[in-house]
Each structure stands twice: as structure tokens, then as C-alpha cells.
Design a protein around this motif. Structure first.
Motif, mmCIF file in Angstrom:
data_model
loop_
_atom_site.group_PDB
_atom_site.id
_atom_site.type_symbol
_atom_site.label_atom_id
_atom_site.label_comp_id
_atom_site.label_asym_id
_atom_site.label_seq_id
_atom_site.Cartn_x
_atom_site.Cartn_y
_atom_site.Cartn_z
ATOM 1 N N GLU A 126 0.842 -1.190 0.000
ATOM 2 C CA GLU A 126 0.000 0.000 0.000
ATOM 3 C C GLU A 126 0.879 1.242 0.000
ATOM 4 O OE1 GLU A 126 -0.839 -0.153 4.827
ATOM 5 O OE2 GLU A 126 -2.460 -0.549 3.403
ATOM 6 N N ILE A 127 0.271 2.383 -0.315
ATOM 7 C CA ILE A 127 1.032 3.613 -0.480
ATOM 8 C C ILE A 127 1.550 4.151 0.843
ATOM 9 C CG2 ILE A 127 -0.964 5.149 -0.299
ATOM 10 C CD1 ILE A 127 0.269 6.858 -2.514
ATOM 11 N N GLU A 128 0.882 3.814 1.945
ATOM 12 C CA GLU A 128 1.295 4.340 3.248
ATOM 13 C C GLU A 128 2.636 3.779 3.706
ATOM 14 O OE1 GLU A 128 -1.664 3.243 2.577
ATOM 15 O OE2 GLU A 128 -3.194 4.700 3.201
ATOM 16 N N ILE A 129 3.034 2.632 3.191
ATOM 17 C CA ILE A 129 4.310 2.026 3.561
ATOM 18 C C ILE A 129 5.387 2.630 2.668
ATOM 19 C CG2 ILE A 129 5.597 -0.115 3.803
ATOM 20 C CD1 ILE A 129 2.933 -1.581 4.036
ATOM 21 N N GLY A 130 6.287 3.371 3.285
ATOM 22 C CA GLY A 130 7.305 4.075 2.514
ATOM 23 C C GLY A 130 8.569 3.252 2.328
ATOM 24 N N GLY A 131 9.707 3.836 2.723
ATOM 25 C CA GLY A 131 10.987 3.169 2.544
ATOM 26 C C GLY A 131 11.948 4.026 1.744
ATOM 27 N N LEU A 132 13.215 3.657 1.794
ATOM 28 C CA LEU A 132 14.238 4.372 1.048
ATOM 29 C C LEU A 132 14.156 4.048 -0.442
ATOM 30 C CD1 LEU A 132 17.280 3.881 3.463
ATOM 31 C CD2 LEU A 132 15.852 5.917 3.210
ATOM 32 N N PRO A 133 14.697 4.920 -1.308
ATOM 33 C CA PRO A 133 14.694 4.624 -2.749
ATOM 34 C C PRO A 133 15.400 3.314 -3.065
ATOM 35 C CG PRO A 133 15.246 6.926 -2.376
ATOM 36 C CD PRO A 133 15.227 6.272 -1.026
ATOM 37 N N VAL A 134 14.847 2.570 -4.006
ATOM 38 C CA VAL A 134 15.436 1.304 -4.434
ATOM 39 C C VAL A 134 16.754 1.591 -5.146
ATOM 40 C CG1 VAL A 134 15.061 -0.768 -5.818
ATOM 41 C CG2 VAL A 134 13.122 0.324 -4.645
ATOM 42 N N MET A 135 17.801 0.843 -4.776
ATOM 43 C CA MET A 135 19.143 1.175 -5.223
ATOM 44 C C MET A 135 19.280 1.090 -6.741
ATOM 45 S SD MET A 135 22.121 2.255 -4.658
ATOM 46 C CE MET A 135 22.041 2.290 -2.861
ATOM 47 N N HIS A 136 18.860 -0.023 -7.348
ATOM 48 C CA HIS A 136 19.078 -0.167 -8.791
ATOM 49 C C HIS A 136 18.247 0.817 -9.595
ATOM 50 C CE1 HIS A 136 15.790 -3.112 -7.864
ATOM 51 N NE2 HIS A 136 15.274 -2.593 -8.957
ATOM 52 N N LEU A 137 17.060 1.185 -9.091
ATOM 53 C CA LEU A 137 16.271 2.200 -9.788
ATOM 54 C C LEU A 137 16.873 3.590 -9.601
ATOM 55 C CD1 LEU A 137 12.573 1.106 -9.138
ATOM 56 C CD2 LEU A 137 13.928 0.842 -11.217
ATOM 57 N N SER A 138 17.483 3.836 -8.441
ATOM 58 C CA SER A 138 18.152 5.123 -8.221
ATOM 59 C C SER A 138 19.332 5.283 -9.166
ATOM 60 C CB SER A 138 18.616 5.232 -6.763
ATOM 61 O OG SER A 138 17.528 5.126 -5.871
ATOM 62 N N VAL A 139 20.084 4.200 -9.376
ATOM 63 C CA VAL A 139 21.202 4.250 -10.312
ATOM 64 C C VAL A 139 20.690 4.499 -11.731
ATOM 65 C CG1 VAL A 139 23.093 2.928 -11.330
ATOM 66 C CG2 VAL A 139 22.678 2.813 -8.863
ATOM 67 N N SER A 140 19.622 3.808 -12.114
ATOM 68 C CA SER A 140 19.043 4.023 -13.451
ATOM 69 C C SER A 140 18.542 5.450 -13.603
ATOM 70 C CB SER A 140 17.896 3.039 -13.694
ATOM 71 O OG SER A 140 18.348 1.708 -13.668
ATOM 72 N N LEU A 141 17.949 5.983 -12.542
ATOM 73 C CA LEU A 141 17.465 7.358 -12.586
ATOM 74 C C LEU A 141 18.613 8.344 -12.724
ATOM 75 C CD1 LEU A 141 14.820 9.034 -12.323
ATOM 76 C CD2 LEU A 141 15.320 9.207 -9.882
ATOM 77 N N PHE A 142 19.700 8.096 -12.004
ATOM 78 C CA PHE A 142 20.869 8.968 -12.101
ATOM 79 C C PHE A 142 21.462 8.939 -13.515
ATOM 80 C CE2 PHE A 142 25.508 9.429 -11.924
ATOM 81 C CZ PHE A 142 25.596 10.725 -11.425
ATOM 82 N N VAL A 143 21.583 7.746 -14.078
ATOM 83 C CA VAL A 143 22.114 7.619 -15.440
ATOM 84 C C VAL A 143 21.181 8.308 -16.434
ATOM 85 C CG1 VAL A 143 22.725 5.979 -17.260
ATOM 86 C CG2 VAL A 143 23.365 5.503 -14.895
ATOM 87 N N THR A 144 19.888 8.201 -16.202
ATOM 88 C CA THR A 144 18.912 8.849 -17.087
ATOM 89 C C THR A 144 19.116 10.356 -17.119
ATOM 90 O OG1 THR A 144 17.258 7.111 -16.739
ATOM 91 C CG2 THR A 144 16.468 9.271 -17.470
ATOM 92 N N TRP A 145 19.195 10.980 -15.944
ATOM 93 C CA TRP A 145 19.357 12.432 -15.895
ATOM 94 C C TRP A 145 20.750 12.861 -16.339
ATOM 95 C CZ3 TRP A 145 15.719 15.733 -16.173
ATOM 96 C CH2 TRP A 145 14.458 15.432 -15.651
ATOM 97 N N LEU A 146 21.742 11.991 -16.163
ATOM 98 C CA LEU A 146 23.075 12.295 -16.667
ATOM 99 C C LEU A 146 23.072 12.345 -18.195
ATOM 100 C CD1 LEU A 146 26.066 12.762 -15.978
ATOM 101 C CD2 LEU A 146 26.386 10.273 -16.112
ATOM 102 N N ILE A 147 22.403 11.377 -18.815
ATOM 103 C CA ILE A 147 22.308 11.362 -20.284
ATOM 104 C C ILE A 147 21.548 12.588 -20.774
ATOM 105 C CG2 ILE A 147 21.354 10.124 -22.255
ATOM 106 C CD1 ILE A 147 21.815 7.528 -20.724
ATOM 107 N N ILE A 148 20.449 12.930 -20.085
ATOM 108 C CA ILE A 148 19.653 14.089 -20.482
ATOM 109 C C ILE A 148 20.471 15.372 -20.358
ATOM 110 C CG2 ILE A 148 17.654 15.494 -19.856
ATOM 111 C CD1 ILE A 148 16.246 12.896 -19.046
#
Length: 345
Positions: free
Chosen positions: A54-76
Motif C-alpha cells: 500500500e502507499i502508506e508504507i514508505g521506505g528508502l529509494p530502491v538502489m538499482h532504480l536510483s542508479v538508473s534514474l541517475f544515469v537517465t538524468w546524466l544522459i539528459i
């Protein structure tokens, strides 16, 4: 785009990781959560998203998705600095579900090849879209704040860093539910409001007849006058009906999202909590408020100089003292000047 980039990285192996269910640790049995559904759905929710129930359960960003996100914005960021020509020209298409793509890919022979080709296409298409969006942010900032034109690279890096930090919320275990909130309920209302504002500005402020004449000059051929009636009456009415119906739907019906239930390995419908509704309202207000705010700012900017000019142009007439007859009246000078002009003629 970060999801597509991660799937692209996972495509360079055979068999593809979403084609088979994983085995339990120290056992030859498959994971029962995967056997109750398909391997592609399990891979999406459990391996890629590491999603919560459910949405109420949070947590830290997922590591492999954070890396993919960083690479995405680096390419952009690099593509923006180097220039749009380095990315090539890609025609934008409709959004598609990643899980549906992986299901189709798994059926084909040579699935690794097709997976690489499809996700390269998705990544490139997403990159082209993001470059257009980012250019739409940087150009107005430079037009509004002229000193930023001398620091285009620094501005681009700053915007990309802020975008990356803001996007980290969407790669948390509950991040996909926020993506659904924005995609299903937030995007439509501001879009309709922007379209209505653009239509009214073009048709009624600038003038549909003038705009039609401009198009005739640009295209070099006459355009049917029916477009003027469509712009002035039909389009605003249709957009207004869609806007009101969408707003009514959001107000009367509860907003829901599909959540992953690990106990039954299936999606279940949940209502968004009240704070999510408040967040939705704030997002809608923040994205639509700049239009009327800038309209009022421009209107005041036009009115104030006019009022100042009127004040400066005001003539104060002082009544002449009846007892002071030593100075000649201005009317006599005007009359003499007029007689001289008549004689010269």
C-alpha cells in the motif's frame, strides 16, 4: 525512462530474467508468490519496483532504480549541453505498459534480441520527450531572467540535479503509486486548463481572424473561415465540458489505485488516503496558478505606465488674479501669431 533503462540493462542475458520464476533459497521449488501469477508480473512488482502492499508504507529509494534514474538524468544533461542534434530525431508515440511488452517479448524466438531492440526504442523515445520538456523549462527561465543566458550550462546542470532529487520519491517501494496518482488524476486537469487558456488567448485576445490571416501568409494559400468559428466557439465549449466533467468525476468519485497484494499475488483496488487527495489538489493548483498570476502581472504592468503617463500629462490651470493687469493675456499672443501666419500665407 528509468524503468526502461533498467529493463534494457537486464536484456543482455539469456534467458531473460522475467521469463522464469525464481527458485527459493536452498530449494528446488519456485517462489510461490511467482507461481500464483506470471513471471513477468512478478518480476515487475517484486524485482524491479520492490513494491509495498500500500502507499502508506514508505521506505528508502530502491538502489538499482536510483542508479538508473541517475544515469537517465546524466544522459539528459549531457544531451542538453551538447545540443539536441546529438540525440537524433525520434518520433514520439503512445505510452505502453512495460509488463505487456515483456509478455510479448517472451513469446518470440530470440527474445534477447527483441528485448534489446524494443527497450532501446523506448529509452530513445523517452529521451527525446524529456529533452523537449527540459528545453521548455530552461528557455522561459532564460527569457525571464536575462543573466541566465550567460550561464546556460550551469543552469542546465542545476535543473537536472533538482529534477533528479525530486524524482527519487518515485523510485521508492511505494513510488509507483505516486506515479499512478499523477498519471491518472493530476495530468488531465492542468492540461485542459492550459488548452482552454491557449484557445481563449488565440481566439479572443489575439483574434481568430488575425491568426487566420497570419496562417494564410505563412502557408501561402487561403484557409477556410470555418476554422475561425471552430476556434472561437466549438473548441472552447468542448474543452470546457471535458474540464468540468473531469473535475466532477474527481469530486464525486473516490480516487483509487491498483496495489500489489503479495499474499494472493494479484492487484487489488485501494482508495488513496486523505493526504494524497490534499497532495493532488496542491499539485493542480501549483501547475495552473502561474497562468492567471502571470496574466495579472502583465495586466498591471500595462496599466501602471498608462496611469503614470496620464498623471504626468495633467495640466494645472491657475486662475489669474483680477487685480494684476500688468501682464498681457495669452489669448492676445495667440491672436497675433495667427495674424502673422495668415499674412505669410
Amino acid at each position: 525512462m528509468a524503468w526502461s533503462l533498467y529493463y534494457l540493462a537486464q536484456s543482455f542475458q539469456s534467458p531473460l530474467p522475467w521469463e522464469l520464476c525464481p527458485l527459493l533459497r536452498n530449494s528446488s521449488n519456485f517462489d510461490p508468490e511467482c507461481t500464483r501469477t506470471t513471471s513477468t508480473v512478478y518480476f515487475w512488482y517484486r524485482h524491479v519496483l520492490k513494491v509495498t502492499d500500500e502507499i502508506e508504507i514508505g521506505g528508502l529509494p530502491v538502489m538499482h532504480l536510483s542508479v538508473s534514474l541517475f544515469v537517465t538524468w546524466l544522459i539528459i544533461c549531457i544531451s542538453m549541453i551538447k545540443g539536441p542534434k546529438s540525440t537524433g530525431k525520434v518520433m514520439e508515440g503512445p505510452g505502453v505498459a512495460i509488463v505487456a511488452f515483456t509478455d510479448i517479448i517472451s513469446v518470440f524466438s530470440g527474445s534477447t534480441f527483441w528485448s534489446i531492440m524494443i527497450f532501446v526504442f523506448l529509452v530513445t523515445m523517452g529521451l527525446s520527450t524529456m529533452l523537449g520538456i527540459l528545453q521548455g523549462l530552461i528557455t522561459p527561465l532564460q527569457d525571464t531572467f536575462l543573466p541566465l543566458r550567460r550561464h546556460t550550462k550551469l543552469l542546465t546542470v542545476g535543473v537536472c540535479v533538482l529534477m533528479f532529487l525530486g524524482s527519487l520519491n518515485f523510485v521508492r517501494p511505494s513510488g509507483s503509486y505516486y506515479v499512478n496518482l499523477m498519471d491518472d488524476y493530476w495530468a488531465s486537469l492542468p492540461l485542459f486548463f492550459i488548452l482552454i487558456s491557449e484557445n481563449m488567448a488565440m481566439a479572443w485576445i489575439y483574434g481568430a481572424r488575425r491568426f487566420l490571416a497570419d496562417l494564410t501568409i505563412i502557408l501561402g494559400r487561403p484557409i477556410s473561415p470555418i476554422y475561425r468559428w471552430l476556434w472561437c466557439f466549438v473548441s472552447p465549449l468542448v474543452l470546457l465540458v471535458l474540464f468540468v466533467s473531469t473535475l466532477t468525476h474527481l469530486y464525486l468519485k473516490p480516487i483509487t489505485y491498483m496495489a500489489w497484494n503479495s499474499s494472493i499475488s494479484n492487484e487489488t483496488t485501494h482508495n488513496y488516503p486523505s493526504w494524497a487527495k490534499v497532495l493532488l489538489v496542491l499539485l493542480i493548483v501549483v501547475t495552473t496558478l502561474p497562468i492567471p498570476a502571470y496574466f495579472l502581472y502583465t495586466l498591471l504592468k500595462m496599466i501602471l505606465p498608462v496611469s503614470r503617463m496620464k498623471r504626468r500629462g495633467t495640466v494645472f490651470i491657475r486662475h489669474e488674479d483680477k487685480g494684476d493687469k500688468s501682464q498681457p493675456r495669452p489669448r492676445l499672443h495667440v491672436g497675433l501669431n495667427q495674424k502673422k501666419m495668415n499674412k505669410s500665407r
